[in-house]
Design an enzyme around this catalytic site. Structure first.
Site, mmCIF file in Angstrom:
data_model
loop_
_atom_site.group_PDB
_atom_site.id
_atom_site.type_symbol
_atom_site.label_atom_id
_atom_site.label_comp_id
_atom_site.label_asym_id
_atom_site.label_seq_id
_atom_site.Cartn_x
_atom_site.Cartn_y
_atom_site.Cartn_z
ATOM 1 N N ASP A 282 10.043 68.570 45.758
ATOM 2 C CA ASP A 282 10.978 67.923 44.840
ATOM 3 C C ASP A 282 12.406 67.958 45.364
ATOM 4 O OD1 ASP A 282 8.642 67.941 43.410
ATOM 5 O OD2 ASP A 282 9.551 68.560 41.532
ATOM 6 N N ASP B 4 15.196 73.464 31.205
ATOM 7 C CA ASP B 4 16.058 73.914 32.298
ATOM 8 C C ASP B 4 17.237 72.988 32.542
ATOM 9 O OD1 ASP B 4 14.792 76.265 32.778
ATOM 10 O OD2 ASP B 4 13.549 75.528 34.418
ATOM 11 N N SER C 130 2.410 74.222 37.408
ATOM 12 C CA SER C 130 3.848 74.288 37.614
ATOM 13 C C SER C 130 4.265 75.725 37.355
ATOM 14 C CB SER C 130 4.565 73.341 36.645
ATOM 15 O OG SER C 130 5.962 73.532 36.709
ATOM 16 N N ARG D 174 18.681 81.096 34.603
ATOM 17 C CA ARG D 174 19.439 79.854 34.746
ATOM 18 C C ARG D 174 20.958 80.032 34.696
ATOM 19 N NH1 ARG D 174 15.243 78.976 37.283
ATOM 20 N NH2 ARG D 174 13.698 77.510 36.484
#
Length: 406
Positions: free
Chosen positions: A18, A127, A182, A98
């Protein structure tokens, strides 16, 4: 956003399919210079290969940073002082990483003179919100590029085709070498979404789990661990002083060996949908249980109850991406003040997926008074006759209401 106004962008870069596609896409679509930033927050994979991948794509400014200690000390530990848990089950493993990544993105943007940052979070998840709320809180005028909200490369097949067309090396991502799930991992947890987990009725496959043995296959003998606390933080295990990151690494290992920390959750995302995820959080599961045990001995009743009342709001702030918001910082100040007395040792027993408190003590801050609590003769430390007036005063409004009801 006008694409021709971006000169340089800092990309949160893993080196995977990605973000490798995003790197090239940013150069082509925005005509800008890209700076890559790869963070080691304890995901258990080498981050240095990302440097070689970025260099192969012509990137000149490459940041590879070991943030494990900062992550554990300044983010995970403060969160666990609050006993934070979202919707009664989720220990916020992805959420808490994060704000640190967002902080470094904007710091690197300032260091390199970049006017934008970019990330690989999708337009359906939490996210994107967490990264961007954090970035805006720390750099109000930063430009943010979220390719998943702009491009049409919305499938793995399209990403692979784009990579092939542009000569991007993605051998590591080809069939047979990639998990069907994932996943996100750091020192606190590893998460799994997708594939058969998209049906909440399906039980996770045993070979999905990576950090923990199944409780059924865990050792038949329990493992005891003693955790030493200072001001609400674990500073030693079995008498050996450890840093915050070392504490988490050790507890992940010993917890995983005993089948501790698996969870299967359907949660409410901030963006509105429900999602099903599975998590392994061995260290966090132990830390939560042990910290509450330490507080039970040392923390005043009303202070403890106030923390419990505020905790769901605190957890929600972190889950939704408001780590840098003034309300979270204000709550943190209150929480940290209560932790001044949370000092002592907790002994836990790990056995087949369970964390059992086997003892707790505090030589300096224990509020447990055996002379008062004993069922034997307390030699005047507590006058049981006083309880009658206490009960009658608390019953007064109930008795008045009952009489009126008649």
């Amino acid at each position: 956003m006008s694409k021709n106004k971006v000169n340089k962008v800092v990309l949160a870069y893993s080196g995977g399919l990605d973000t490798s596609v995003i790197l090239k896409w940013l150069e082509d679509e925005y005509g800008c210079e890209v700076v890559t930033f790869t963070a080691d927050v304890g995901q258990g994979e080498e981050v240095e290969p990302a440097r070689a991948k970025a260099q192969a794509m012509g990137i000149k400014e490459i940041y590879i940073e070991d943030l494990r200690e900062e992550f554990a000390r300044d983010y995970v530990f403060p969160m666990f002082r609050a006993n934070a848990i979202y919707e009664g089950e989720y220990l916020l493993g992805t959420s808490i990483a994060r704000p640190l990544i967002a902080k470094r993105l904007v710091e690197i943007a300032r260091e390199t003179g970049a006017d934008a940052i970019s990330h690989g979070a999708t337009g359906k998840g939490n996210d994107q919100v967490r990264f961007e709320l954090g970035a805006y809180a720390l750099m109000p005028d930063v430009k943010i590029i979220a390719p998943w909200r702009e491009w049409d490369l919305l499938s793995r097949e399209k990403l692979m085709n784009y990579a092939a067309e542009h000569g991007i090396d993605v051998d590591f991502a080809k069939a047979g070498k990639k998990s069907p799930y994932s996943m996100d991992a750091n020192l606190l947890h590893i998460s799994y979404e997708g594939d058969i987990l998209e049906d909440p009725w399906n039980e996770p496959e045993e070979d999905m789990w990576r950090w923990t043995v199944s409780p059924e296959k865990a050792p038949d003998e329990p493992t005891y661990v003693e955790l030493t606390y200072e001001k609400g933080d674990i500073v030693a295990i079995d008498g050996q002083a450890m840093s915050a990151a070392a504490v988490m690494e050790y507890l992940n290992k010993v917890g995983g060996e005993n089948g501790v920390g698996r969870d299967d959750i359907v949660e409410n995302r901030f963006v509105g949908m429900k999602s099903r995820g599975c998590y392994e959080t061995p260290a966090g599961t132990i830390m939560l249980k042990a910290h509450r045990a330490m507080e039970s001995l040392t923390l005043d009743r009303e202070a403890a109850h106030l923390k419990d009342e505020l905790m769901p709001r605190y957890a929600k702030m972190i889950y939704n991406g408001f780590w840098w918001a003034p309300e979270r910082q204000a709550l943190q100040a209150l929480i940290d003040q209560t932790q001044e007395v949370v000092n002592g040792v907790v002994r836990v027993k790990l056995y087949k997926g369970n964390v059992i408190v086997a003892g707790r003590k505090s030589d300096t801050n224990s509020l447990f008074d055996e002379a008062i609590a004993t069922f034997d003769d307390d030699e005047g430390a507590y006058d049981q006759k006083d309880a009658e007036g206490f009960i009658k005063l608390n019953a007064l409004r109930l008795r008045v209401a009952a009489r009126k009801a008649k």
